[in-house]
Write a protein that holds these residues in place. Structure first.
Motif, short mmCIF file in Angstrom:
data_model
loop_
_atom_site.label_atom_id
_atom_site.label_comp_id
_atom_site.label_asym_id
_atom_site.label_seq_id
_atom_site.Cartn_x
_atom_site.Cartn_y
_atom_site.Cartn_z
N VAL A 252 0.83 -1.20 0.00
CA VAL A 252 0.00 0.00 0.00
C VAL A 252 0.87 1.26 0.00
N VAL A 253 1.84 1.28 0.90
CA VAL A 253 2.67 2.49 1.00
C VAL A 253 3.44 2.72 -0.31
N GLY A 254 4.00 1.64 -0.85
CA GLY A 254 4.75 1.79 -2.09
C GLY A 254 3.86 2.34 -3.20
N GLY A 255 2.65 1.78 -3.32
CA GLY A 255 1.75 2.25 -4.37
C GLY A 255 1.37 3.71 -4.16
N TRP A 256 1.13 4.05 -2.93
CA TRP A 256 0.75 5.44 -2.62
C TRP A 256 1.87 6.40 -2.99
N ARG A 257 3.09 6.04 -2.63
CA ARG A 257 4.23 6.91 -2.92
C ARG A 257 4.44 7.02 -4.42
N ALA A 258 4.14 5.94 -5.16
CA ALA A 258 4.33 6.00 -6.62
C ALA A 258 3.42 7.03 -7.24
N LEU A 259 2.28 7.26 -6.61
CA LEU A 259 1.30 8.18 -7.20
C LEU A 259 1.77 9.62 -7.16
N SER A 260 2.72 9.92 -6.30
CA SER A 260 3.15 11.32 -6.23
C SER A 260 4.54 11.52 -6.83
N ALA A 261 5.13 10.45 -7.35
CA ALA A 261 6.47 10.60 -7.92
C ALA A 261 6.39 11.36 -9.24
N THR A 262 7.42 12.16 -9.50
CA THR A 262 7.43 12.89 -10.76
C THR A 262 8.51 12.38 -11.69
N ASP A 263 9.51 11.74 -11.13
CA ASP A 263 10.54 11.11 -11.96
C ASP A 263 10.02 9.72 -12.33
N LEU A 264 10.09 9.42 -13.62
CA LEU A 264 9.52 8.14 -14.06
C LEU A 264 10.19 6.96 -13.38
N LYS A 265 11.51 7.07 -13.18
CA LYS A 265 12.20 5.95 -12.53
C LYS A 265 11.77 5.82 -11.07
N GLN A 266 11.58 6.96 -10.43
CA GLN A 266 11.11 6.91 -9.05
C GLN A 266 9.74 6.27 -8.98
N LEU A 267 8.91 6.64 -9.94
CA LEU A 267 7.57 6.07 -9.98
C LEU A 267 7.65 4.55 -10.07
N LEU A 268 8.49 4.09 -10.99
CA LEU A 268 8.62 2.64 -11.15
C LEU A 268 9.24 2.01 -9.91
N ALA A 269 10.16 2.73 -9.29
CA ALA A 269 10.81 2.16 -8.11
C ALA A 269 9.81 1.94 -6.99
N PHE A 270 8.98 2.96 -6.73
CA PHE A 270 7.97 2.76 -5.69
C PHE A 270 6.99 1.69 -6.10
N GLY A 271 6.71 1.64 -7.41
CA GLY A 271 5.85 0.57 -7.90
C GLY A 271 6.47 -0.79 -7.61
N THR A 272 7.80 -0.88 -7.77
CA THR A 272 8.48 -2.14 -7.49
C THR A 272 8.35 -2.49 -6.01
N VAL A 273 8.55 -1.48 -5.16
CA VAL A 273 8.40 -1.72 -3.72
C VAL A 273 7.02 -2.32 -3.45
N SER A 274 6.02 -1.68 -4.05
CA SER A 274 4.65 -2.13 -3.85
C SER A 274 4.47 -3.58 -4.30
N GLN A 275 4.97 -3.87 -5.49
CA GLN A 275 4.81 -5.22 -6.03
C GLN A 275 5.55 -6.25 -5.20
N LEU A 276 6.69 -5.85 -4.65
CA LEU A 276 7.44 -6.79 -3.82
C LEU A 276 6.66 -7.14 -2.57
N GLY A 277 5.95 -6.13 -2.03
CA GLY A 277 5.09 -6.41 -0.89
C GLY A 277 4.01 -7.42 -1.27
N PHE A 278 3.45 -7.22 -2.43
CA PHE A 278 2.43 -8.13 -2.96
C PHE A 278 2.97 -9.56 -3.01
#
Lengths: 183, 165, 787, 510
Positions: free
Chosen positions: C282-308
Motif C-alpha cells: 500500500v505504501v509503495g503504491g501510494w508513494r508511486a502516485l506522487s512521484a514525478t521522476d519516471l524511474k522513481q515512480l517505477l521504483a515505488f511501484g516495485t516496492v509495492s509489487q514486492l510487498g504483494f
C-alpha cells in the motif's frame, strides 16, 4: 649542564642537598688536557689488563663456582668502561679496532654454532659432551663443550658494552659538541 | 626423579613477611613511578619494578639455603637452582630493556626538548569532535563539501529531534 | 551448476580485456552466458519439475559448508528472470552505453558478475550456499549503484543499499546458523521437512525465523527498509531494470518462497510476512502516485509489487497452494513487465534527456513503437486480461477469498487496495511518459531509439502476453512449486474462472485505479509527505551510530599513557585480586623472616625505594636505584645465590654508568611539573595497592605449594656427571636451559643495535628536510650506526 | 625431525647475526633474509603435515628430558600459525626490501632493519613452538625488543610519542608476565607447560583462577583485549608501513596464541567462560566503533584489528572444541588479512602522500589495481563470503550457536561487529577510491624513513601484497582441509592428553 636558575650561593635548603655543584663526570675527551686525570689514566693502564685476565678466569671457573660467560663478559666490559672514562673514545679506539656490532655478531654466531654443531655428530641441538684434549706440557685436559656457548656469551657481552660506549658515550658526547653544550 | 622426590622432604616455600614487604614496596614504587609523565621517571620505575620482579623470582624458589654448588654442601641443603637461573636471565633482559628505554628517552629529549610523554593528538581531536570527520557521503574534494554534508546529517538529526519532541 | 556460476564470474573477470578492444562488444560477449544458462535451464525443465536437478560440491564439510545447487520449479522461474531478462538487458546495454562510454567496461563486467551471483543464489539448495551468493549480489549492487563514485548521490545511494541489505544479510546468516544448528543440517529440503514435521521448535526457532525474515525484508525493500531501493535509481537504467526490478530485489521474496512451505504455519512466520507485505504494497503504491521522476515512480511501484509477492509467497495458510500458484505467476509477470518499463524510461531518457513526467509530452506520437510496448507491459502490471499479470492477480484474490475468515478477508481487501493503487500508477506512468499534456510543449526527440533499445522492450512485453495466453505453462510450473502445500482446492491458473468475487475485485481495482488517476492533481497535492519517513529513519540511525561511536571512542581513547598504564594496573590488581580474596587462604605459620641478614638489607632497600619515589633530581634517583640494586644483590647472597648476586652487582654497575652517560645531556631536575595532588595521590594509591596486591599474591601462592620443585633433584644429580659442572646454576644456564641463554643474548644483541640506532642517528634528525632521491646511496645515519 | 623443530628459531637468529656481520653488503642482507624465511616457511609446512599425521612433535633441547630441559613442541595449532606467520613475514620482508630499493636504490644496506626483522621472526617462531612458560617469556622479549627497535627506528618528533607508548606498555606487560611466572613457580615449582598442567590441577580452584586471570591480563595487554588495548591504536599507526603490517599481523596474534595455549592447557573448563564472553563483546564493539570515527587510515585499521581480536576471544570463551577451533582458524586468517591491509595502506599512502581519509579520493580510477588489492582483504576482514573471513566467522558462529544461550547472544554481537566493520571499510572505500581524483600531497617530513606522496611503488611491492592476498584466498579455497585441521587442533586443545604425553611421556599420567 646545571639548570638555569642559579641559587647555589644561597645557604643550601635541606632538599637541595643533592644539587650538583660541578661537572661530576670526567669527560672522555682526550683532546682537552684540562679535563684529563693523570692518576685515573695511570691506574687504568695498570688495572685494565689485570681485570681482563680476571674476566677470563671467571669465564673458565663458571662451571665450578660463581662466574660464567655473563659475569666474565660484564667484568671485561667494565674494564673497557674504565678505559673509556679515563682515556676517552680515542684511547678506546686504539685498543679495540673492530666494529662493536661485529663483535656482537661474532659472539652470537659462536653461540649459535655451538648450539647447532652437535647435529653434525647426530646429537640433538644444544647437547654437550666432554672433550678430552691432549695439551702439550699440561697433559690431558677435559673440556665441556658448553664452554663454547659461554665463550660466545662472553664475546657478545663485551661487544654490547663496547657498543653502548660507542653510542651512549661517544655518540652523546659528539651530540653535545654539535649542540655547543659544555661537556 | 621419582626417587629424589620421595626422599627429599618438602621445604615450605612460603615467602616471609619481611621479603613480602620488600617486594611489595618495590612494586608499589615501581608502579607509582610508571604512572608519571616523565619518561625518565617511567624508566626508573621500570628498573625498580625489575628489581622487585627478579627478587620475587628468586624468592619463588624457597627460603635461604646453601648455594647449589655440588661438593660444597649436602644436596639436601641446596637452594632451588632453577629460579636462580631464571632470575639471572631476567636480570640480563631487564638490563637490555633499560638501556633501550634510556636511549629512547635520550632521543625524545633531543627531539622535543623534554622527555615527557605527551597525549595523543589524534585521540584528543576525536574526543573534542561532535560529528565524525570525513562523513561518508561527502568527499567531492573540497572542504566546503564536507562541511555541507556534516550540516545535512546534523540537520537530519535535528529534524528527527523536533519530530520526536 | 557450480561450473555455470563460476563461468559467469570468470568471464566477468576477463571481460575488461574485451572492453579494452571494443567496448560495445563486451556486452555482447557478456550476454552469451546468460542466454546459454536460460537454454540449459529450459532444456532441463522436465527433471526440474519432477524432483529437481541437484549437484553438490563440498567446500568445508566440517562446518557444513557445501555448495549445493538444485534446479526445481521455483529456481526455474527465477532463472528465467535472472538469465533470460539478464541476456535481454545486456543486449539493451549495447545500445544504452555508447561506443565511447567510459562506464561501459565496468558495467559489462559487473553486470555479468552479478548475473553469476544471482544465478548461484536462485539455484542454491543449501542455506549457506544461498548466503554466499546473497552477499555477493549486495556487493555487486553496491558497485553498480556507486558507479565511479564521483556524484554524491551515487555514493550515498550505494552505501545505503549496501548497509541496509548487508545488515539484513548478516542477521539472516545468524538466523541460518541457528536454524542449521537446530535442524542439524543446512540443506533446504531437509530443513523444510523438519519444519513440516514440527521437529523444530522453541525460542531458537523463533529467533532464527525472525532473523531470516529480517534479511528477506531488507533485500526485497519491505517497509521500513525500502528507501534504499528508490535511492538506488541513481544507477544507470539497465542496472535499475536488471537488479532493482527484475532480479536482485526478488531475492528476499525468493527466500521467503523457499522456506514458506516449511514454516508458514507458524504465526512467527506468517504474521510479519502478511503485515509487512501488505503495508509495503500500500505504501509503495501510494508513494508511486506522487512521484514525478519516471524511474522513481517505477521504483515505488516495485516496492509495492514486492510487498504483494511477499504476501502471496510467504503467507501459506490452508489454501497456501493457490497463493503460491499466484505468487509464481506474478513473480514471472513482474519481471516481464517491470524490466521493459524501466528500459522504456531508459529509451525516453536517451531520446529526450529527461525523465520528468511534468516535462515530457506528446511522446506517444514521436515514439509510437516504444509507447505500444510500454502500454502492453503496463497493462500487465495493472492486471488487464489476457496478460500474465491478470492471471496471477485473479489467482491471488481467489486464494484469500476462498480461505475466508478474518485473515483471508483482511488480506484480500488489502490486496484490492494495493491493486487499485497499482492500476492508478500504471495509468500515471503511461500518461506521464507518453501523453500529450495541456500546456506543455511536445518534447523534442533528439535521436530516436534504435533497434537495440526497443527490441528488448518488445521481447519482454510480448513474453508477458504470450505467457498470459499460454497460462497452462505457468500453471504447471506453479503447481510443481506449490506441491508441498495440501491439495484441497483443485485450483488452476486460467484466464476465465467464470464470474465471481475475484473478477469483481479485479474490476474494482481497475476502475478504482482509473478514478484515482483522474484525481491525480489532488493526490499529488496530498501525498508528498507521509508522517513516517523511513528515509529519515535511516539517516537518524546512521547519525546515531556515528554519535555513539564518537562518544565511546572519545571517552575511552583518551590518548594519555599514564591513563592506559593505570587501566592495566587496575585490571592486574582487580581480576586476580578478586579471585585471591574469594579463593585464597593466608598460609599458616608464615615466618617474619628466614634469615636475620634479610632484615637490614630489606630496610636499606625499602628506604631507598621510598626515597626514589620522592626524588626530584634524576641523578639522585639513579643513585638510589643503584642502592636498591646492590641491596637486592645482597639479598641474593643471603638466599644462597652467589651467581645471581655477582651478575646483579655487575649489571647494576653497568646500568649506573649508562645512566650517567645519558644524564650528562639531560637537565638535573625532572622536567616534569610537579602534578597537582588530585593527580599525584591517586597514582600513589594505585601504585601502593598494586604493590600490596603483588605481595599478597606472593604470600598466598607460595604458601600453597605442596610439592618440591619438579627439577631440583634431577639438576643436582646430573649437573656434575652429565653437564660437567659442579655449579648447578651455571649448568642450567649453559646446558640444561641453554636455549634461554641463547635467546637472551639475542635480546642483548637487539638492545645494543637499538641503542646505537636511537642515539647515533639523533644528530641527523634536525638536519633532515632534504628530499630523498631515488637511487641515492646509503643514508648518512645508516653509515654512522654501522660503526 | 627434531632438528627441524629448532631451525625456525635458530636460523633467523643466525641470519640476524650474519646480516650484522655483513652489514655493508646490501644484497647479502636481502638474500639472507629472504632465504632464511623461505626455508623456515618450508619447514613450517613440513612440521604442519607431520604434526597433523603423527601428533605433536617434540624436541628435547640438549637431550634433557622435560621438565628439566626445554621442550619445543609443534602441534597442529602451533605449526599452522607458524606457517601462516612465516608466509606473512616473508611477504612483508619482500615488500620492505623493495620499498627501500625504490627509495634509496639497490646499493643501500640497512644497519638495523634486517637483523631486527629476523630476530623478531625468531621470537615469533619460538613463542609458537616453546613448551615452556619461561622460554615463552624469553621469546616474547626477543620479539618485543626487536619490535621496539623497529618502531622507534628513525622516529621524528611527532612519532616518538607513539614509540614511547608502545615500549612502556609492552615493558609493563613483560614485567607483569615475569611476575606471573614467579608466582606460578612459587605455587607449583615448575615452568614446563605440560608439567604445569598436572601441577596446577592440584591447587585449590581459587588459586587456579588467580593464576589464570593473571595470565589473561598479561597476554591480554599484548593481544589488545579491551580495556587493555588503548596503547595499540596510539602506536601501530605511526610505524612505517611494513613494520605496522608486521606488528598488526603477528604480535597480537602471538599473544593470543599464548593465551589460547595457556588457558586451554592449564586452566581447563567445561562450559563457556562468562568473563571472557564479556571481554569479547567489549572488544568487538569498542574496536568497531572506534574504527568508525577515525580519519587516519592506519588508525582505522588498528581499531578494526582490536575489534577482531574480540572475535577470537569469543571462540576461546566458548571453550569447547568447536569454539577453540574457530578461534584458531580466525587467528590464521586474521594474521594474513591485517598484514595485507596495512601493506595496502602503505601503498595508498605512498601514492596520496597522506593517511587522512578526507584528503584522498578517486584512486579507483587512477590506481585500479590498488583498488582490487584493497577490496579483497577488506571484504575478507568484514567476513563477506566467499572469503576466508567468512569461513572463519562461520566457524565461530556455529560454535556459539551450539554452546548455549549466552554464546548465542554474543554471536549476535559478532554479527553487529561485522556490520560495523563493513561500514568502516566502506567509508574507506568511498573516501579513498571514489570521489574526485586528487593530486598527491607532498611528503611532510622528508628526513624520516617513510617516503610518501610518490608514485614510485615498485612491482615487487604490489606483488608481495598480492601474494598475501593470495594466501588469504588460499585459506578460503582450501577451507575444507583447513577447517578439518583446525577442528582436530581444537579437539587437541580442549583435551590436551596428546600434548602432555608427547612432552612428558609416561610421567604425564600423574
Amino acid at each position: 649542564m646545571t639548570t638555569s636558575r642559579d641559587e647555589s650561593h644561597d645557604p643550601m635548603p635541606f632538599e637541595e642537598w643533592d644539587r650538583p655543584r660541578e661537572a661530576w663526570l670526567l669527560s672522555g675527551d682526550c683532546r682537552r688536557p684540562g679535563q684529563r686525570s693523570l692518576l685515573l689514566e695511570m691506574t687504568t693502564r695498570a688495572v685494565f689488563p689485570t681485570v681482563l685476565v680476571f674476566s677470563l678466569y671467571l669465564l673458565l671457573v663458571g662451571h665450578y663456582g660463581p662466574g660464567g660467560g655473563f659475569s666474565a663478559g660484564l667484568v671485561a666490559g667494565l674494564a673497557f668502561v674504565l678505559r673509556y672514562i679515563a682515556g676517552g673514545s680515542d684511547d678506546l679506539g686504539a685498543v679495540v679496532r673492530v666494529r662493536a656490532p661485529a663483535v656482537i655478531g661474532t659472539g652470537l654466531v659462536i653461540a649459535l654454532l655451538t648450539a647447532l654443531a652437535p647435529v653434525a655428530w647426530g646429537a640433538p641441538v644444544l647437547s654437550t659432551t666432554k672433550l678430552a684434549v691432549a695439551l702439550p706440557l699440561l697433559g690431558r685436559a677435559e673440556l665441556q663443550t658448553s664452554v663454547f656457548l659461554d665463550v660466545g656469551v662472553y664475546v657478545l657481552i663485551i661487544g654490547v658494552v663496547l657498543d653502548l660506549l660507542r653510542a651512549l658515550g661517544t655518540g652523546i658526547e659528539r651530540d653535545m659538541r654539535d649542540a655547543g653544550e659544555d661537556a | 626423579m621419582t626417587t629424589m622426590t620421595t626422599t627429599m622432604t618438602m621445604d615450605p616455600v612460603t615467602i616471609n613477611m619481611v621479603m613480602a614487604l620488600t617486594v611489595g614496596v618495590l612494586y608499589a614504587v615501581g608502579f607509582t613511578l610508571l604512572l608519571s609523565r616523565s619518561l625518565m621517571r617511567v624508566l626508573i620505575g621500570v628498573v625498580v619494578l625489575g628489581h622487585g620482579t627478579n627478587l620475587l623470582l628468586q624468592l619463588a624458589g624457597g627460603p635461604p639455603a646453601r648455594p647449589p654448588i655440588v661438593g660444597t654442601a649436602p644436596p639436601e641443603s641446596f637452594a632451588d637452582p632453577l629460579p636462580q637461573a631464571l632470575a639471572l636471565t631476567a636480570i640480563v633482559i631487564t638490563f637490555a630493556l633499560t638501556t633501550l628505554l634510556l636511549a629512547l628517552g635520550y632521543r625524545a629529549f633531543v627531539l622535543v626538548g623534554h622527555d615527557e610523554v605527551q597525549d595523543d593528538v589524534e585521540d584528543r581531536r576525536i574526543a573534542r569532535q561532535k560529528v565524525p570527520s570525513a562523513p561518508l557521503e561527502a568527499g567531492d574534494g573540497d572542504e566546503q563539501d564536507v562541511e555541507s554534508a556534516d550540516d545535512e546529517v546534523e540537520a537530519a538529526a535535528a529534524r528527527g529531534r523536533d519530530a520526536a519532541s | 551448476m557450480l561450473a555455470l556460476v563460476v563461468a559467469h564470474l570468470a568471464v566477468a573477470a576477463l571481460l575488461p580485456l574485451v572492453s579494452a578492444r571494443h567496448r560495445r562488444a563486451a556486452f555482447g560477449v557478456a550476454a552469451v552466458l546468460p542466454t546459454a544458462t536460460l537454454l540449459w535451464a529450459l532444456a532441463n525443465t522436465a527433471p526440474a519439475l519432477h524432483g529437481g536437478l541437484t549437484t553438490t560440491t563440498a567446500w568445508a564439510p566440517t562446518l557444513g559448508l557445501t555448495l549445493s545447487f538444485r534446479l526445481d520449479a521455483l529456481a526455474l522461474a527465477m532463472v528465467v528472470l535472472v538469465s533470460g531478462i539478464g541476456a535481454v538487458i545486456l543486449v539493451y546495454c549495447i545500445g544504452y552505453f555508447g561506443a565511447e562510454s567510459p562506464e561501459a567496461p565496468r558495467n559489462a563486467a559487473l553486470l555479468l558478475a552479478f548475473a553469476g551471483a544471482m544465478l548461484g543464489l536462485v539455484l542454491a539448495d543449501d542455506l549457506l550456499t544461498l548466503y554466499v551468493f546473497w552477499e555477493l549480489t549486495s556487493i555487486a549492487s553496491f558497485l553498480l549503484v556507486g558507479q565511479s563514485g564521483e556524484q554524491r548521490e551515487e555514493r550515498r545511494a550505494a552505501v545505503q543499499a549496501l548497509l541496509v541489505t548487508v545488515f539484513g544479510g548478516l542477521a539472516m546468516l545468524l538466523g541460518f546458523v541457528l536454524l542449521g544448528e537446530a535442524a542439524g543440517t543446512y540443506v533446504i529440503p531437509e530443513i523444510l521437512a523438519a519444519g513440516q514435521a514440527g521437529r523444530l521448535h522453541g525460542g531458537v526457532l523463533t529467533a532464527a525465523l525472525l532473523l531470516i525474515l529480517l534479511g528477506a525484508f531488507t533485500k526485497s525493500a519491505q517497509l521500513p527498509f525500502h528507501p534504499w531501493l528508490p535511492a538506488a535509481m541513481v544507477a544507470p537504467t539497465p542496472v535499475s531494470a536488471y537488479l532493482h526490478a527484475a532480479s536482485m530485489v526478488k531475492a528476499g521474496v525468493y527466500l521467503v518462497a523457499r522456506l514458506a512451505p516449511g514454516f508458514s504455519d507458524l504465526p512467527v512466520w506468517w504474521v510479519p510476512v502478511v503485515v509487512v507485505g501488505l503495508a509495503t504494497m500500500v505504501v509503495g503504491g501510494w508513494r508511486a502516485l506522487s512521484a514525478t521522476d519516471l524511474k522513481q515512480l517505477l521504483a515505488f511501484g516495485t516496492v509495492s509489487q514486492l510487498g504483494f509477492l511477499m504476501v502471496l509467497l510467504g503467507s501459506g495458510g490452508p489454501l497456501g497452494e493457490i497463493s503460491a500458484l499466484a505468487g509464481v505467476a506474478l513473480l514471472l509477470a513482474h519481471g516481464l513487465f517491470k524490466a521493459p518499463l524501466f528500459m522504456t524510461v531508459g529509451a525516453i531518457d536517451h531520446a529526450t534527456g529527461s525523465r520528468d513526467l511534468r516535462k515530457l509530452s506528446g511522446l506517444r506520437t514521436a515514439m509510437p513503437g516504444t509507447a505500444a510496448a510500454a502500454a502492453l507491459a503496463a497493462a500487465s502490471m495493472a492486471g488487464l486480461p489476457p496478460l500474465l499479470g491478470f492471471v496471477g492477480k485473479e489467482a491471488a484474490f481467489a486464494g484469500f477469498l476462498d480461505e475466508g475468515g478474518l485473515r483471508g478477508w483482511i488480506v484480500a481487501l488489502g490486496l484490492v487496495l494495493g491493486s487499485t493503487l497499482t492500476a492508478a500508477y500504471s495509468a500515471r506512468f503511461l500518461w506521464g511518459a507518453f501523453a500529450r499534456k495541456p500546456g506543455v510543449e511536445p518534447t523534442p526527440v533528439h535521436h530516436r531509439p534504435g533497434a537495440l533499445l526497443t527490441v528488448p522492450i518488445w521481447i519482454c512485453s510480448v513474453a508477458g502476453l504470450v505467457l498470459g495466453i499460454a497460462y497452462p505453462v505457468v500453471d504447471v510450473l506453479g503447481a510443481s512449486y506449490a506441491a508441498p502445500y495440501p491439495h484441497v482446492s483443485g485450483y488452476h491458473l486460467a484466464l476465465w474462472h467464470g464470474l465471481g468475487l475475484p473478477l469483481l475485485f479485479t474490476a474494482v481495482a481497475l476502475g478504482g485505479g482509473l478514478v484515482l488517476h483522474a484525481q491525480r492533481d489532488r493526490i499529488t497535492a496530498l501525498a508528498p509527505r507521509s508522517p513516517l519517513d523511513a528515509q529519515r529513519g535511516y539517516e537518524l540511525t546512521i547519525a546515531a551510530i556515528a554519535r555513539v561511536a564518537l562518544g565511546v571512542t572519545g571517552r575511552l581513547q583518551v590518548g594519555s599513557l599514564p591513563a592506559y598504564l593505570a587501566t592495566i594496573l587496575v585490571a592486574f590488581v582487580l581480576l586476580p585480586g578478586a579471585a585471591t580474596v574469594l579463593g585464597g587462604g593466608w598460609p599458616a605459620g608464615q615466618p617474619l623472616y628466614h634469615s636475620v641478614m634479610q632484615v637490614p638489607l630489606a630496610i636499606v632497600v625499602v628506604i631507598a625505594a621510598l626515597a626514589v619515589a620522592r626524588a626530584k633530581r634524576r641523578f639522585t634517583a639513579v643513585l638510589l636505584v643503584g642502592v636498591i640494586g646492590y641491596g637486592v644483590g645482597g639479598q641474593f647472597i643471603v638466599d644462597g645465590a652467589p651467581d645471581l648476586a655477582l651478575a646483579q652487582f655487575l649489571v647494576e654497575t653497568l646500568s649506573l654508568v649508562a645512566f650517567v652517560f645519558v644524564l650528562r645531556r639531560l637537565p638535573a631536575d625532572f622536567t616534569e611539573e610537579r602534578p597537582p595532588r588530585r593527580v599525584r595521590v591517586p597514582k600513589a594509591v594505585l601504585g601502593t595497592v598494586g604493590g600490596a596486591a603483588v605481595a599478597a599474591f606472593a604470600v598466598v601462592l607460595s604458601g600453597a605449594r605442596t610439592e618440591p620443585s619438579s627439577t631440583i633433584g634431577e639438576f643436582v644429580r646430573l649437573a656434575p656427571a652429565e653437564a660437567g659442572a659442579n655449579n648447578v646454576v651455571s649448568a642450567i644456564i649453559v646446558d640444561f636451559r641453554a636455549l634461554d641463554t641463547l635467546v637472551e643474548i639475542g635480546v642483548l644483541f637487539i638492545a645494543a643495535a637499538g641503542v646505537a640506532s636511537l642515539v647515533l642517528a639523533t644528530r641527523y634528525d634536525r638536519r633532515g628536510r632534504r628530499r630523498v632521491e631515488s637511487g641515492q646511496s646509503s643514508p648518512e645515519h645508516e653509515e654512522d650506526v654501522l660503526g | 625431525m627434531t632438528t627441524i623443530l629448532t631451525l625456525p628459531v635458530l636460523l633467523p637468529m643466525l641470519g640476524a647475526a650474519v646480516t650484522v656481520l655483513g652489514s655493508r653488503w646490501a644484497t647479502l642482507q636481502r638474500v639472507v633474509g629472504v632465504v632464511v624465511l623461505s626455508v623456515v616457511a618450508v619447514l613450517a609446512g613440513v612440521l604442519l603435515v607431520v604434526a597433523d599425521e603423527r601428533g605433536p612433535i617434540v624436541t628435547e633441547l640438549g637431550g634433557w628430558p622435560a621438565p628439566m630441559g626445554i621442550a619445543l613442541v609443534a602441534d597442529r595449532l602451533s605449526a599452522l600459525l607458524l606457517l601462516v606467520s612465516t608466509l606473512v613475514t616473508l611477504a612483508v620482508l619482500v615488500y620492505a626490501i623493495d620499498q627501500r630499493i625504490a627509495d634509496y636504490g639497490r646499493g643501500t644496506a640497512s644497519t638495523t632493519f634486517h637483523p631486527m626483522y629476523l630476530m623478531l621472526c625468531a621470537g615469533v617462531s619460538l613463542a609458537y613452538l616453546t613448551g615452556d612458560l619461561f622460554t615463552l617469556f624469553v621469546a616474547f622479549e626477543l620479539m618485543l625488543t626487536a619490535s621496539y627497535v623497529l618502531i622507534t627506528r628513525r622516529t621524528n618528533a611527532s612519532r616518538i610519542r607513539a614509540g614511547m607508548t608502545y615500549v612502556t606498555v609492552s615493558l609493563l606487560s613483560s614485567l607483569l608476565f615475569l611476575t606471573a611466572i614467579a608466582l606460578i613457580y612459587a605455587a607449583t615449582g615448575t615452568v614446563n607447560l605440560a608439567d604445569l598442567a598436572g601441577r596446577i590441577g592440584t591447587l585449590p580452584s581459587g588459586l587456579r583462577s588467580v593464576l589464570g586471570l593473571m595470565l589473561l591480563v598479561v597476554f591480554g595487554i599484548k593481544a589488545a583485549i579491551v580495556p587493555l588495548h588503548f596503547w595499540l591504536p596510539d602506536s601501530y599507526p605511526n610505524a612505517p608501513g611494513p613494520v605496522a603490517a608486521l606488528f598488526a599481523g603477528l604480535l597480537t596474534k602471538v599473544s593470543f596464541y599464548a593465551l589460547l595455549r595457556t588457558q586451554t592447557l592449564l586452566f581447563t573448563r567445561d562450559e563457556p567462560w562468562t568473563l571472557l564472553l564479556v571481554l569479547a563483546v567489549a572488544t568487538m564493539l569498542v574496536g568497531a566503533l572506534g574504527g568508525l570515527v577515525q580519519n587516519d587510515l592506519n588508525r582505522l585499521l588498528s581499531f578494526l584489528l582490536v575489534s577482531h581480536i574480540g572475535f577470537m576471544l569469543f571462540g576461546l570463551a566458548v571453550f569447547d572444541a568447536a569454539g577453540v577451533a574457530g578461534a584458531a582458524l580466525y587467528a590464521a586468517h586474521h594474521i594474513t588479512v591485517l598484514a595485507t591491509l596495512f601493506l595496502v595502506s602503505g601503498l595508498i599512502t605512498r601514492r596520496t602522500g597522506t593517511v587522512a581519509l578526507d584528503r584522498m579520493g578517486g584512486l579507483a580510477r587512477s590506481a585500479p589495481w590498488l583498488a582490487v588489492l584493497f577490496a579483497v582483504p577488506a571484504l575478507t576482514l568484514a567476513g563477506m563470503p566467499p572469503t576466508a573471513g567468512f569461513v572463519a566467522k562461520l566457524a565461530l558462529l556455529e560454535a556459539g550457536a551450539a554452546a548455549g544461550v549466552d554464546t548465542r547472544i554474543v554471536a549476535g554481537v559478532v554479527i553487529l561487529a561485522s556490520l560495523l566493520t563493513l561500514y568502516a571499510l566502506v567509508r574507506v572505500w568511498v573516501r579513498v577510491f571514489w570521489g574526485k581524483r586528487r593530486a598527491p600531497l607532498p611528503d611532510e617530513d622528508d628526513a624520516d624513513e617513510v617516503v610518501i606522496g610518490t608514485a614510485r611503488s615498485s612491482v615487487p611491492m604490489y606483488a608481495a601484497t598480492g601474494g598475501l592476498v593470495a594466501v588469504s584466498l588460499a585459506i578460503a579455497v582450501f577451507a575444507g582441509p583447513l577447517t578439518a585441521l583446525t577442528a582436530r587442533a581444537g579437539a587437541d586443545l580442549v583435551d590436551p592428553v596428546s600434548y602432555r604425553t608427547a612432552v612428558l611421556g609416561a610421567r604425564a599420567s600423574r
